[in-house]
Motif scaffolding. Sequence first.
Motif, mmCIF file in Angstrom:
data_model
loop_
_atom_site.group_PDB
_atom_site.id
_atom_site.type_symbol
_atom_site.label_atom_id
_atom_site.label_comp_id
_atom_site.label_asym_id
_atom_site.label_seq_id
_atom_site.Cartn_x
_atom_site.Cartn_y
_atom_site.Cartn_z
ATOM 1 N N LEU A 61 48.620 -57.166 -9.127
ATOM 2 C CA LEU A 61 49.453 -56.027 -9.488
ATOM 3 C C LEU A 61 49.302 -55.781 -10.984
ATOM 4 N N PHE A 62 49.277 -54.542 -11.363
ATOM 5 C CA PHE A 62 49.175 -54.143 -12.764
ATOM 6 C C PHE A 62 50.484 -53.490 -13.183
ATOM 7 N N ALA A 63 50.995 -53.862 -14.349
ATOM 8 C CA ALA A 63 52.103 -53.118 -14.941
ATOM 9 C C ALA A 63 51.566 -51.766 -15.395
ATOM 10 N N THR A 64 52.429 -50.782 -15.597
ATOM 11 C CA THR A 64 51.939 -49.557 -16.212
ATOM 12 C C THR A 64 51.403 -49.915 -17.594
ATOM 13 N N SER A 65 50.307 -49.317 -17.987
ATOM 14 C CA SER A 65 49.561 -49.606 -19.216
ATOM 15 C C SER A 65 48.903 -50.984 -19.192
ATOM 16 N N GLY A 66 48.936 -51.670 -18.053
ATOM 17 C CA GLY A 66 48.325 -52.990 -17.949
ATOM 18 C C GLY A 66 46.811 -52.926 -18.063
#
Length: 158
Positions: free
Chosen positions: A126-131
């Motif tokens: 999973l990626f955070a936003t701006s990750g």
Amino acid sequence: MKIYIMRHGQAGMNAKSDETRPLTEQGIQESVQMARWLAPQLSRLDRVIHSPYLRARETWLAICSELPEVSVVEESDEITPYGDAVRVASYLEALSGEVESLLVVSHLPLVGYLVHALCPGHEAPLFATSGLACIEFDEGRGVLRWLEGPHTIKETNS
């Protein structure tokens, strides 16, 4: 080759379609924060590929001045949220002979599936936003070196 995969910054929900959702102020700030963190790690950046969706395009425009100058910036309909990760991975692999480093700015779930497609045996993260993720890709196989987000790098920027 180094492949940097970035999820767009936080986007607002008030838009006529998913494709036209703009970044929020927080999305812009966190994307710039991530680019400033990444910049010292880059000796060069040969190519950028971003989604045509507004939030991905705005992410690239917000961060481009923080990164080394890029010779080729490509907008690709292939890297929208539900793009074919295997097809995109094949395209990136084809570029490996001509570029040393590239940045992809895209969306969930594609960014996670792309890590999975490039790094056999690695689950789709999973990626955070701006990750941002960094993959070292060599001879048809990638290794995920790191995956960071605005909240995981704060201490190093203080």
